[in-house]
Enzyme design. Structure first.
Site, mmCIF file in Angstrom:
data_model
loop_
_atom_site.group_PDB
_atom_site.id
_atom_site.type_symbol
_atom_site.label_atom_id
_atom_site.label_comp_id
_atom_site.label_asym_id
_atom_site.label_seq_id
_atom_site.Cartn_x
_atom_site.Cartn_y
_atom_site.Cartn_z
ATOM 1 N N GLN A 179 0.906 -1.190 -0.237
ATOM 2 C CA GLN A 179 0.138 -0.092 0.200
ATOM 3 C C GLN A 179 0.728 1.302 0.140
ATOM 4 O O GLN A 179 2.029 1.397 0.432
ATOM 5 C CB GLN A 179 -1.093 0.166 1.342
ATOM 6 N N SER A 180 0.450 2.414 -0.707
ATOM 7 C CA SER A 180 1.352 3.564 -0.843
ATOM 8 C C SER A 180 1.697 4.244 0.423
ATOM 9 O O SER A 180 2.588 4.960 0.399
ATOM 10 C CB SER A 180 0.875 4.445 -1.891
ATOM 11 N N SER A 181 0.735 4.228 1.374
ATOM 12 C CA SER A 181 0.977 4.967 2.689
ATOM 13 C C SER A 181 0.492 4.513 3.795
ATOM 14 O O SER A 181 -0.538 3.372 3.542
ATOM 15 C CB SER A 181 0.395 6.504 2.384
#
Length: 695
Positions: free
Chosen positions: A28-30
């Site tokens: 997941q990006s963040s």
């Protein structure tokens, strides 16, 4: 034939693929997406069942989820992705599973590198849409298109998020975090912080920088006066709280480098570009004309924009003092008066300073050695600094005498203003600490006594605030007792009296060299030095006047230590009748010393005699016909002890030849009567012994 559940032909999954492991990559990006977008994480973990359906045992399906919360824009710092690439490159992976291409990489370089490795190792790729074989041209073409679309999607997302931000920034309406000392009012306008203590501390930074000329000296001035700098907490439970701490170099630079303090709004001052090799993005300062937005006089500031530009130029000048383009840095404590402003008259480069210790003190020497350092060339020229500094100082004294009174009064006013400002800052710190203590007391008294946990916490805060108040009060009282910031009538009169005698003020022993250098830089642009048979110094004053000074070349060290000619002449005359030790005593009584300043003794006299090839005292006596002890004993046919006895009795005359007590003798005349010498029985005289030997 293996059932592929609609993900392509069954021939794509072969026993060779099943013999290797399956790797499920999850990202997941963040961290915000990890916490809030839980469904995406569930879908990614759900791909494990697809691998089982394709024929991989559950114990040979490895999940790589160590990159949670990290962007896929680059492979740098993504340990999970790097591990995946390693496993594929080593031929251990039969299939790589990912929810979509963007989970694996949003950078075409990283994505195509993975495709190349998968094609070489024969590794399959599976996403939510299907199963692909990178060895197949059509599948690889489709995967390449997906990677390109994933990278384009990242660009569109960023553009969509930043579009409104850039639009507001170009109008100067973007609300951004403000540095300490500036706040937003109720109408959303930027104003100075209403806390006067914070305002005075920020003003003090710029004033101390004007007075000292460097960020490091500003830090030292703050710490010497016991002043603190405010800082606003940006994150955590105390977000927004103002804390006070001792001044640090980085904090001073943050204040000096921020155009917000000059009343300017700016955006896009730094550009973040990935560095070569690492892929990491770092800030790079851009020229002002390349900023996204810049609005001077946008809001109230502590200094003007012109003053901000001057401060930046001064900081840049201090920085280049340590680089290849050496310009003058901040004034330092060394005795070189013209440090940093001397230019070589031969090559035009700036000259550096070397110090030599002579007679217990440091003396400067200006050296042009830029080519020598860079290319190994010889030093361009050396110029003795003490002679030049003295001449330039005398020039300034002569030029500044009419303005000395005005300068002294300005200094007096500046000292009074700085002392008063420091007192106000300390007083404001005490008031701020008292306010925090009163606020903590009111919070403690307002709490329900039955709520023990909250009461104990508030009581601890109150006690800490009281301790801070006591520390601030003690520091204020101690500083106030140690120095009085105001100048009384007597002090101003003494300063005015000193101004009437500027040469005495310039030569005062308690005037630091740093302050002399600062005065020189206010008046002189640069000094060009040329050394030939004499030293020529071209002094350029800031008012546009030029002065040329012609100075003699100082004597070299060996010339300074050389014995004076009058002493050499005296030694030559005294050698006729005196030994080296006697000459040293005579010259010492006359007040003479050696060329190096040492007391004279026989070894120094001997060294001078040898250096100047003077005939020694024994040689001069021999030139007069005088004989040594052994020589006269042979001539008289007696023992050397007999000669000594005859000299003692006055029968022979002699003269001291050296400091060992040895004599040279005059040969007696023809009327010399040999005295009768008594000897023990049976002991022949020397003449009898020679006669018997002859017989």
């Amino acid at each position: 034939m293996i059932d592929t559940l609609g993900f392509g032909p069954a021939l794509k999954v072969t026993p060779a693929h099943l013999a290797r492991d399956a790797y499920l990559y999850i990202r997941q990006s963040s961290l915000k997406q990890v916490l809030n977008n839980a469904e995406s994480t569930v879908r990614q973990y759900g791909l494990r069942s697809r691998a089982v359906a394709l024929g991989w045992p559950d114990d040979r399906i490895f999940v790589i989820d160590t990159d949670q919360g990290q962007s896929g824009a680059s492979a740098a710092d993504r340990e999970g992705f790097q591990r995946l690439v390693t496993e594929v490159g080593m031929g251990r992976a039969g299939i790589v599973l990912g929810l979509e291409v963007s989970r694996l990489a949003r950078n075409n370089t990283d994505w195509h590198r993975l495709l190349e490795l998968c094609a070489m190792a024969g590794t399959l790729i599976l996403d939510e849409d299907g199963l692909y074989d990178p060895c197949d041209f059509n599948d690889r073409l489709l995967l390449g298109l997906k990677g390109t679309m994933s990278e384009a999607e990242l660009h569109l997302l960023k553009a969509r998020l930043r579009g409104g931000q850039l639009s507001k920034a170009r109008r100067g309406e973007l609300v951004s975090p403000l540095p300490i000392g500036l706040v937003y009012d109720l109408a959303g306008k930027v104003v100075l912080d209403p806390d006067t203590a914070i305002q005075q501390s920020i003003h003090a930074v710029f004033q101390r920088f004007d007075a000292t000329g460097s960020a490091t000296a500003t830090v030292k001035a703050f710490n010497a006066e016991g002043l603190l700098l405010p800082r606003r907490v940006k994150r955590g439970p105390d977000k927004g709280k103002v804390v006070w701490a001792p001044a640090g170099h980085s904090r001073i630079l943050q204040i000096l480098d921020n155009p917000r303090y000059a009343g300017a709004f700016f955006y896009g001052r730094y550009q973040h570009k990935p560095a070569l090799g690492t892929g990491k993005s770092g800030p790079r300062l851009q020229p002002r004309d390349q900023w996204v937005a810049f609005f001077p006089d946008h809001h109230p500031g502590y200094i003007t924009l012109e003053k901000f530009d001057q401060n930046q130029a001064k900081l840049a000048s201090n920085a280049t003092a340590h680089g290849k383009d050496r310009r003058h840095g901040p004034p330092r404590e060394g005795p070189a008066l013209l440090q940093g402003i001397v230019i070589c008259g031969v090559c035009g480069r700036r000259m550096t300073v070397r110090y030599h210790e002579r007679k217990g003190r440091l003396e400067p020497e200006y050296v042009c050695q830029a080519k020598g350092i860079q290319h190994g060339n010889p030093v361009c020229q050396r110029v003795h600094g003490a002679v030049v500094d003295q001449a330039v100082g005398q020039l300034l004294v002569a030029a500044l005498t009419p303005l000395a009174l005005e300068a002294a009064l300005a200094v007096a006013d500046e000292l009074a203003a700085r002392a008063g400002e420091a007192d106000r800052l300390r007083s404001a710190a005490v008031e701020s600490a008292r306010h925090r203590a009163d606020l903590a007391r009111r919070r403690y008294l307002a709490v329900d006594p039955d709520n023990r946990l909250v009461a104990v916490s508030l009581e601890t805060d109150w006690n800490q605030a009281l301790r801070d108040l006591k520390d601030a009060t003690d520091a204020y009282e101690q500083a106030k007792a140690s120095t009085d910031g105001t100048l009384d009538t007597g002090q101003r009169a003494r300063i005015t009296a000193l101004a009437g005698d500027f040469p005495r003020l310039w030569a005062a022993a308690d005037t630091p060299m740093r302050e002399r250098k600062r005065m020189v830089r206010l008046l002189i642009t640069d000094v060009t030095l040329t050394r030939s048979e004499q030293i020529t110094a071209h002094v350029r004053l800031r008012g546009g006047q030029d002065h040329t000074l012609t100075l003699p070349v100082p004597l070299a060290s060996w010339q300074i230590r050389q014995t004076p000619p009058d002493i050499v002449t005296a030694i030559d005359q005294l050698l006729d009748n005196h030994t080296d030790g006697q000459i040293a005593e005579i010259l010492t009584q006359r007040g003479h010393r050696s060329g190096s300043g040492q007391p004279l003794h026989r070894l120094i006299i001997r060294h001078i005699r040898t250096a100047y090839r003077l005939r020694s005292h024994p040689q001069r006596l021999a030139d007069r016909g005088m004989l040594s002890l052994n020589a006269i004993a042979r001539r008289l046919g007696v023992h050397t002890n007999t000669v000594k006895q005859w000299r003692s009795d006055g029968l022979l005359t002699g003269q001291l030849a050296n400091d060992k007590g040895e004599y040279l003798y005059h040969l007696p005349g023809p009327d010399f009567t040999r005295p009768r010498i008594g000897r023990p029985p049976g002991r022949p005289t020397p003449s009898e012994s020679s006669e018997r030997g002859a017989v």
